[in-house]
Scaffold this motif. Structure first.
Motif, PDB file in Angstrom:
ATOM      1  N   ARG A 149       6.777   7.411   2.527  1.00  0.00           N
ATOM      2  CA  ARG A 149       5.412   7.583   3.022  1.00  0.00           C
ATOM      3  C   ARG A 149       5.431   7.798   4.532  1.00  0.00           C
ATOM      4  N   LYS A 150       4.361   8.373   5.048  1.00  0.00           N
ATOM      5  CA  LYS A 150       4.198   8.508   6.484  1.00  0.00           C
ATOM      6  C   LYS A 150       3.760   7.165   7.053  1.00  0.00           C
ATOM      7  N   ALA A 151       4.195   6.899   8.273  1.00  0.00           N
ATOM      8  CA  ALA A 151       3.785   5.672   8.957  1.00  0.00           C
ATOM      9  C   ALA A 151       3.817   5.912  10.448  1.00  0.00           C
ATOM     10  N   GLU A 152       2.821   5.377  11.127  1.00  0.00           N
ATOM     11  CA  GLU A 152       2.719   5.507  12.575  1.00  0.00           C
ATOM     12  C   GLU A 152       2.340   4.159  13.175  1.00  0.00           C
ATOM     13  N   LEU A 173       0.833  -1.202   0.000  1.00  0.00           N
ATOM     14  CA  LEU A 173       0.000   0.000   0.000  1.00  0.00           C
ATOM     15  C   LEU A 173       0.872   1.257   0.000  1.00  0.00           C
ATOM     16  N   ALA A 174       1.938   1.232   0.779  1.00  0.00           N
ATOM     17  CA  ALA A 174       2.852   2.377   0.821  1.00  0.00           C
ATOM     18  C   ALA A 174       3.541   2.577  -0.525  1.00  0.00           C
ATOM     19  N   ALA A 175       3.926   1.495  -1.167  1.00  0.00           N
ATOM     20  CA  ALA A 175       4.565   1.602  -2.483  1.00  0.00           C
ATOM     21  C   ALA A 175       3.612   2.224  -3.499  1.00  0.00           C
ATOM     22  N   ALA A 176       2.311   2.031  -3.271  1.00  0.00           N
ATOM     23  CA  ALA A 176       1.301   2.623  -4.159  1.00  0.00           C
ATOM     24  C   ALA A 176       0.946   4.051  -3.737  1.00  0.00           C
ATOM     25  N   GLY A 177       1.540   4.538  -2.623  1.00  0.00           N
ATOM     26  CA  GLY A 177       1.355   5.926  -2.238  1.00  0.00           C
ATOM     27  C   GLY A 177       0.606   6.182  -0.955  1.00  0.00           C
ATOM     28  N   ALA A 178       0.114   5.151  -0.282  1.00  0.00           N
ATOM     29  CA  ALA A 178      -0.673   5.348   0.943  1.00  0.00           C
ATOM     30  C   ALA A 178       0.216   5.544   2.164  1.00  0.00           C
ATOM     31  N   ASP A 179      -0.270   6.336   3.108  1.00  0.00           N
ATOM     32  CA  ASP A 179       0.340   6.436   4.423  1.00  0.00           C
ATOM     33  C   ASP A 179      -0.269   5.331   5.286  1.00  0.00           C
ATOM     34  N   ILE A 180       0.495   4.832   6.263  1.00  0.00           N
ATOM     35  CA  ILE A 180       0.114   3.608   6.961  1.00  0.00           C
ATOM     36  C   ILE A 180       0.045   3.792   8.475  1.00  0.00           C
ATOM     37  N   ALA A 181      -1.062   3.335   9.063  1.00  0.00           N
ATOM     38  CA  ALA A 181      -1.178   3.149  10.506  1.00  0.00           C
ATOM     39  C   ALA A 181      -0.998   1.654  10.749  1.00  0.00           C
ATOM     40  N   ALA A 182       0.129   1.292  11.341  1.00  0.00           N
ATOM     41  CA  ALA A 182       0.476  -0.110  11.578  1.00  0.00           C
ATOM     42  C   ALA A 182      -0.031  -0.503  12.961  1.00  0.00           C
ATOM     43  N   VAL A 183      -1.070  -1.331  12.990  1.00  0.00           N
ATOM     44  CA  VAL A 183      -1.764  -1.670  14.231  1.00  0.00           C
ATOM     45  C   VAL A 183      -1.402  -3.077  14.679  1.00  0.00           C
ATOM     46  N   GLY A 184      -1.152  -3.229  15.976  1.00  0.00           N
ATOM     47  CA  GLY A 184      -0.910  -4.552  16.532  1.00  0.00           C
ATOM     48  C   GLY A 184      -0.539  -4.495  17.991  1.00  0.00           C
TER      49      GLY A 184
END
Length: 143
Positions: A56-59, A29-40
Motif C-alpha cells: 500500500r501507499k503510505a506517507e 487498514l493497510a492490510a484491508a487495502g487502504a493507503d495511509i497518511a501517518a500523522v504525528g
C-alpha cells in the motif's frame, strides 16, 4: 459475497500512527487495502515501511496536534500526497500523570488541546472534504 472489509482504493489518516494502537490501526487498514497518511509529532517511519511492505501507499504527515494550527494542512497534504481522503482515525492523545490536587492549568490545557480540541477540528476539516465528496468515515478513539 464480497469481502466486507475491503478498503481498496480508500485513503485513511491515522493520527498517532508512530507506535502502539495507532500503528496497529494503520497496519490493519493497510492490510484491508487502504493507503495511509501517518500523522504525528514523531515521523512514523517504521509504520510507513510496514504499510509499504503490505503493498500500500503510505506517507508521513508531520504535525503537532497540541494546537489546531496544522489541522487543515494535514487534510490538504493527505489529499495531495495520496489522492484523496475517505477515513479519519483520530487516535493521537497525551496524558499528564498527576494527582488531581496537583494538576496544573498548563497540564489541563495540554491534554484538552490535544485530546479534544484538535480531535474535533481535524474531524471538522476532514468532514468538510467528506461531505463534498459524498462519503467518508471518522473514528475517534479515547481512553
Amino acid at each position: 459475497m464480497s469481502n466486507i472489509f475491503d478498503l481498496g482504493g480508500k485513503v485513511a489518516i491515522v493520527t498517532g500512527a508512530n507506535t502502539g494502537i495507532g500503528q496497529a490501526i494503520a497496519l490493519s487498514l493497510a492490510a484491508a487495502g487502504a493507503d495511509i497518511a501517518a500523522v504525528g509529532r514523531t515521523p512514523a517511519e517504521e509504520t510507513v515501511e510496514k504499510v509499504r511492505a503490505l503493498g500500500r501507499k503510505a506517507e508521513i504527515v508531520s504535525a503537532d496536534l497540541s494546537s489546531i494550527e496544522p489541522v487543515q494542512r494535514v487534510v490538504d497534504e493527505t489529499i495531495e500526497k495520496l489522492g484523496g481522503l475517505d477515513i479519519l482515525i483520530n487516535n493521537a492523545g497525551i496524558i499528564r500523570r498527576a494527582d488531581s490536587v496537583d494538576f496544573t492549568e498548563e497540564d489541563w490545557d495540554a491534554v484538552i488541546d490535544t485530546n479534544l480540541k484538535s480531535t474535533f477540528f481535524l474531524a471538522q476539516a476532514a468532514g468538510r472534504h467528506m461531505l463534498a465528496q459524498g462519503s467518508g468515515k471518522i473514528v475517534n478513539i479515547a481512553s
